[in-house]
Design an enzyme around this catalytic site. Structure first.
Site, PDB file in Angstrom:
ATOM      1  N   HIS A 267       0.980  -1.085  -0.195  1.00 56.44           N
ATOM      2  CA  HIS A 267       0.039  -0.013  -0.027  1.00 56.44           C
ATOM      3  C   HIS A 267       0.820   1.272  -0.017  1.00 56.44           C
ATOM      4  CE1 HIS A 267      -3.488   2.236   0.340  1.00 56.44           C
ATOM      5  NE2 HIS A 267      -4.223   1.582   1.093  1.00 56.44           N
ATOM      6  N   ALA A 268       2.095   1.028   0.485  1.00 59.05           N
ATOM      7  CA  ALA A 268       2.892   2.471   0.375  1.00 59.05           C
ATOM      8  C   ALA A 268       3.135   2.803  -0.733  1.00 59.05           C
ATOM      9  CB  ALA A 268       4.564   2.156   0.997  1.00 59.05           C
TER      10      ALA A 268
END
Length: 234
Positions: free
Chosen positions: A205-206
Protein backbone atom coordinates in the site's frame (compact mmCIF):
# COMPACT_ATOMS: atom_id res chain seq x y z
CA UNK A 1 23.70 4.87 -17.85
CA UNK A 2 22.66 1.70 -19.58
CA UNK A 3 25.07 -1.23 -19.66
CA UNK A 4 24.97 -3.92 -22.35
CA UNK A 5 24.97 -7.44 -20.96
CA UNK A 6 25.11 -10.77 -22.77
CA UNK A 7 22.24 -13.16 -22.01
CA UNK A 8 21.50 -16.47 -23.74
CA UNK A 9 23.77 -15.56 -26.62
CA UNK A 10 22.19 -12.14 -27.20
CA UNK A 11 22.64 -8.57 -26.00
CA UNK A 12 20.03 -6.90 -23.83
CA UNK A 13 19.92 -3.59 -22.00
CA UNK A 14 20.20 -3.38 -18.23
CA UNK A 15 17.47 -1.37 -16.51
CA UNK A 16 18.41 1.88 -14.83
CA UNK A 17 17.29 2.84 -11.33
CA UNK A 18 15.92 6.36 -10.88
CA UNK A 19 15.99 7.88 -7.38
CA UNK A 20 12.90 9.92 -6.54
CA UNK A 21 13.11 13.33 -4.90
CA UNK A 22 11.14 12.69 -1.72
CA UNK A 23 10.67 16.45 -1.19
CA UNK A 24 8.79 16.93 -4.46
CA UNK A 25 7.35 13.44 -4.97
CA UNK A 26 3.57 13.67 -4.83
CA UNK A 27 3.19 10.39 -2.96
CA UNK A 28 5.63 11.04 -0.09
CA UNK A 29 3.00 11.52 2.63
CA UNK A 30 1.13 8.38 1.54
CA UNK A 31 4.31 6.34 1.29
CA UNK A 32 5.42 7.40 4.78
CA UNK A 33 1.98 6.66 6.25
CA UNK A 34 1.65 3.16 4.81
CA UNK A 35 5.31 2.29 5.19
CA UNK A 36 5.81 3.54 8.76
CA UNK A 37 2.38 3.80 10.43
CA UNK A 38 -0.10 1.35 8.90
CA UNK A 39 2.27 -1.18 7.42
CA UNK A 40 0.20 -3.27 5.08
CA UNK A 41 -0.24 -5.02 1.80
CA UNK A 42 -3.63 -5.62 0.23
CA UNK A 43 -5.04 -8.05 -2.33
CA UNK A 44 -7.51 -7.42 -5.12
CA UNK A 45 -9.01 -10.34 -7.02
CA UNK A 46 -10.94 -10.19 -10.28
CA UNK A 47 -12.24 -12.40 -13.06
CA UNK A 48 -10.75 -11.66 -16.47
CA UNK A 49 -12.72 -12.52 -19.59
CA UNK A 50 -10.07 -14.12 -21.79
CA UNK A 51 -12.43 -15.39 -24.51
CA UNK A 52 -10.85 -13.33 -27.28
CA UNK A 53 -7.35 -13.99 -26.02
CA UNK A 54 -7.93 -17.76 -26.09
CA UNK A 55 -9.25 -17.60 -29.62
CA UNK A 56 -6.32 -15.42 -30.69
CA UNK A 57 -3.59 -17.62 -29.22
CA UNK A 58 -5.13 -20.89 -30.43
CA UNK A 59 -5.40 -19.58 -33.97
CA UNK A 60 -1.67 -18.82 -33.83
CA UNK A 61 -0.56 -21.90 -31.92
CA UNK A 62 0.69 -19.93 -28.89
CA UNK A 63 1.13 -21.33 -25.37
CA UNK A 64 -1.15 -19.89 -22.71
CA UNK A 65 1.29 -19.07 -19.91
CA UNK A 66 3.80 -16.95 -21.91
CA UNK A 67 0.92 -15.08 -23.52
CA UNK A 68 -0.75 -14.30 -20.20
CA UNK A 69 2.63 -13.46 -18.65
CA UNK A 70 3.14 -10.83 -21.34
CA UNK A 71 -0.30 -9.32 -20.66
CA UNK A 72 0.59 -9.05 -16.97
CA UNK A 73 4.10 -7.66 -17.46
CA UNK A 74 3.06 -5.15 -20.10
CA UNK A 75 0.51 -3.71 -17.69
CA UNK A 76 2.93 -3.72 -14.74
CA UNK A 77 5.69 -2.01 -16.69
CA UNK A 78 3.35 0.71 -17.95
CA UNK A 79 3.21 2.30 -14.48
CA UNK A 80 5.95 3.73 -12.30
CA UNK A 81 4.18 2.87 -9.03
CA UNK A 82 4.59 -0.84 -9.71
CA UNK A 83 8.32 -0.51 -10.44
CA UNK A 84 9.30 1.04 -7.10
CA UNK A 85 12.19 -0.25 -4.98
CA UNK A 86 15.01 0.70 -2.66
CA UNK A 87 18.50 0.62 -4.16
CA UNK A 88 21.62 -0.67 -2.40
CA UNK A 89 21.98 2.70 -0.61
CA UNK A 90 18.35 2.39 0.52
CA UNK A 91 17.28 5.28 -1.68
CA UNK A 92 13.70 5.07 -2.92
CA UNK A 93 13.19 5.06 -6.66
CA UNK A 94 11.92 3.10 -9.61
CA UNK A 95 13.29 0.87 -12.35
CA UNK A 96 12.91 1.47 -16.07
CA UNK A 97 11.19 -1.91 -16.24
CA UNK A 98 10.73 -5.15 -14.31
CA UNK A 99 11.55 -8.66 -15.48
CA UNK A 100 9.09 -11.50 -14.86
CA UNK A 101 10.01 -14.00 -12.17
CA UNK A 102 7.86 -17.15 -12.31
CA UNK A 103 7.67 -20.77 -11.23
CA UNK A 104 7.95 -24.10 -13.02
CA UNK A 105 6.03 -26.99 -11.46
CA UNK A 106 7.52 -30.50 -11.24
CA UNK A 107 4.59 -32.97 -11.01
CA UNK A 108 6.85 -35.95 -10.37
CA UNK A 109 7.98 -34.47 -7.03
CA UNK A 110 5.14 -31.98 -6.45
CA UNK A 111 7.70 -29.20 -6.08
CA UNK A 112 8.60 -26.12 -8.07
CA UNK A 113 11.59 -24.08 -9.15
CA UNK A 114 11.75 -20.37 -9.71
CA UNK A 115 13.20 -18.72 -12.82
CA UNK A 116 13.26 -15.29 -14.42
CA UNK A 117 13.32 -14.01 -17.98
CA UNK A 118 14.31 -10.76 -19.62
CA UNK A 119 11.49 -8.36 -20.41
CA UNK A 120 10.97 -7.16 -23.94
CA UNK A 121 8.20 -4.81 -24.97
CA UNK A 122 7.98 -6.52 -28.36
CA UNK A 123 5.70 -9.52 -27.90
CA UNK A 124 7.43 -11.95 -30.34
CA UNK A 125 10.78 -11.48 -28.64
CA UNK A 126 9.26 -11.73 -25.17
CA UNK A 127 7.34 -14.88 -26.07
CA UNK A 128 10.34 -16.60 -27.66
CA UNK A 129 12.52 -15.73 -24.65
CA UNK A 130 10.05 -17.13 -22.10
CA UNK A 131 9.38 -20.31 -24.08
CA UNK A 132 13.12 -20.90 -24.42
CA UNK A 133 13.77 -20.26 -20.71
CA UNK A 134 10.94 -22.57 -19.64
CA UNK A 135 12.41 -25.37 -21.77
CA UNK A 136 15.97 -24.63 -20.66
CA UNK A 137 15.25 -24.77 -16.93
CA UNK A 138 12.31 -27.19 -16.89
CA UNK A 139 14.28 -30.11 -15.45
CA UNK A 140 16.34 -28.20 -12.90
CA UNK A 141 15.17 -29.49 -9.51
CA UNK A 142 16.33 -29.63 -5.92
CA UNK A 143 16.61 -25.88 -5.41
CA UNK A 144 14.23 -22.95 -5.45
CA UNK A 145 16.19 -20.71 -7.83
CA UNK A 146 16.74 -22.72 -11.02
CA UNK A 147 18.33 -19.82 -12.89
CA UNK A 148 21.26 -17.88 -11.49
CA UNK A 149 21.85 -14.16 -11.84
CA UNK A 150 18.39 -12.94 -10.92
CA UNK A 151 18.33 -9.14 -11.25
CA UNK A 152 16.85 -6.89 -8.55
CA UNK A 153 14.16 -5.52 -10.89
CA UNK A 154 11.71 -8.41 -10.85
CA UNK A 155 7.95 -8.94 -10.62
CA UNK A 156 6.80 -12.35 -9.30
CA UNK A 157 4.02 -13.92 -11.36
CA UNK A 158 2.70 -17.43 -10.88
CA UNK A 159 -0.08 -19.70 -12.07
CA UNK A 160 -2.11 -22.12 -9.94
CA UNK A 161 -3.90 -24.00 -12.76
CA UNK A 162 -5.56 -26.58 -10.51
CA UNK A 163 -8.30 -24.33 -9.14
CA UNK A 164 -10.64 -21.61 -10.32
CA UNK A 165 -10.29 -19.61 -7.12
CA UNK A 166 -12.59 -16.84 -5.94
CA UNK A 167 -9.93 -15.09 -3.85
CA UNK A 168 -6.21 -15.44 -3.22
CA UNK A 169 -4.41 -13.70 -0.34
CA UNK A 170 -0.79 -13.98 0.74
CA UNK A 171 1.17 -12.65 3.67
CA UNK A 172 4.53 -13.00 5.39
CA UNK A 173 5.66 -13.06 9.00
CA UNK A 174 8.20 -10.29 8.52
CA UNK A 175 8.00 -6.71 7.33
CA UNK A 176 8.92 -6.41 3.68
CA UNK A 177 10.56 -3.67 1.66
CA UNK A 178 9.62 -5.41 -1.57
CA UNK A 179 7.35 -3.11 -3.56
CA UNK A 180 6.70 -5.00 -6.80
CA UNK A 181 3.20 -6.47 -7.10
CA UNK A 182 2.71 -10.22 -6.64
CA UNK A 183 0.42 -11.56 -9.36
CA UNK A 184 -1.38 -14.90 -9.36
CA UNK A 185 -3.80 -16.36 -11.86
CA UNK A 186 -5.68 -19.63 -11.52
CA UNK A 187 -7.47 -22.18 -13.66
CA UNK A 188 -9.58 -20.71 -16.44
CA UNK A 189 -13.06 -22.10 -17.02
CA UNK A 190 -15.86 -21.78 -19.54
CA UNK A 191 -18.97 -19.96 -18.35
CA UNK A 192 -21.59 -19.99 -21.04
CA UNK A 193 -19.86 -18.66 -24.15
CA UNK A 194 -17.05 -16.94 -22.25
CA UNK A 195 -13.71 -18.13 -20.85
CA UNK A 196 -12.97 -16.67 -17.41
CA UNK A 197 -9.60 -16.48 -15.63
CA UNK A 198 -9.31 -15.58 -11.91
CA UNK A 199 -6.51 -13.12 -11.13
CA UNK A 200 -5.21 -11.84 -7.79
CA UNK A 201 -2.79 -8.95 -7.29
CA UNK A 202 -1.02 -8.32 -3.97
CA UNK A 203 0.29 -4.79 -3.56
CA UNK A 204 2.31 -2.87 -0.98
CA UNK A 205 0.00 0.00 0.00
CA UNK A 206 2.98 2.34 0.41
CA UNK A 207 3.45 2.58 -3.35
CA UNK A 208 -0.02 2.04 -4.82
CA UNK A 209 -3.65 2.48 -3.84
CA UNK A 210 -6.77 0.66 -4.94
CA UNK A 211 -7.15 3.05 -7.88
CA UNK A 212 -3.76 2.06 -9.28
CA UNK A 213 -4.33 -1.67 -8.83
CA UNK A 214 -7.77 -1.52 -10.41
CA UNK A 215 -6.24 0.27 -13.39
CA UNK A 216 -3.58 -2.43 -13.62
CA UNK A 217 -6.18 -5.21 -13.69
CA UNK A 218 -8.34 -3.30 -16.16
CA UNK A 219 -5.36 -3.02 -18.50
CA UNK A 220 -4.83 -6.78 -18.29
CA UNK A 221 -8.49 -7.12 -19.27
CA UNK A 222 -8.04 -4.73 -22.18
CA UNK A 223 -5.16 -6.85 -23.51
CA UNK A 224 -7.30 -9.98 -23.20
CA UNK A 225 -10.25 -8.32 -24.92
CA UNK A 226 -8.28 -6.81 -27.81
CA UNK A 227 -5.30 -9.13 -28.41
CA UNK A 228 -4.72 -7.91 -31.96
CA UNK A 229 -3.93 -4.49 -30.47
CA UNK A 230 -1.41 -5.70 -27.91
CA UNK A 231 0.22 -8.84 -29.28
CA UNK A 232 1.75 -7.31 -32.38
CA UNK A 233 3.73 -9.66 -34.57
CA UNK A 234 2.15 -12.85 -33.18
Amino acid sequence: MFADIAVNGGIVKEARFHVVDRDSWGRTVYFDYYFNVIKCRYNIGADLDITNLQRFRRERGLKFFPVMLYAVMRAVNAHEEFRMAFNERRELGFWDWLCPCYTLFHPETETFTDIWSEYFEEFPRFYATVVDDMARYRHVTGKIKARDGQPPNICPVSNVPWLTFTHFAQDSYAESEFFSPLVKFGKYETRGENVILPVSVSVNHAVADGYHTCRLINEMQDAASFPEKYFNGA
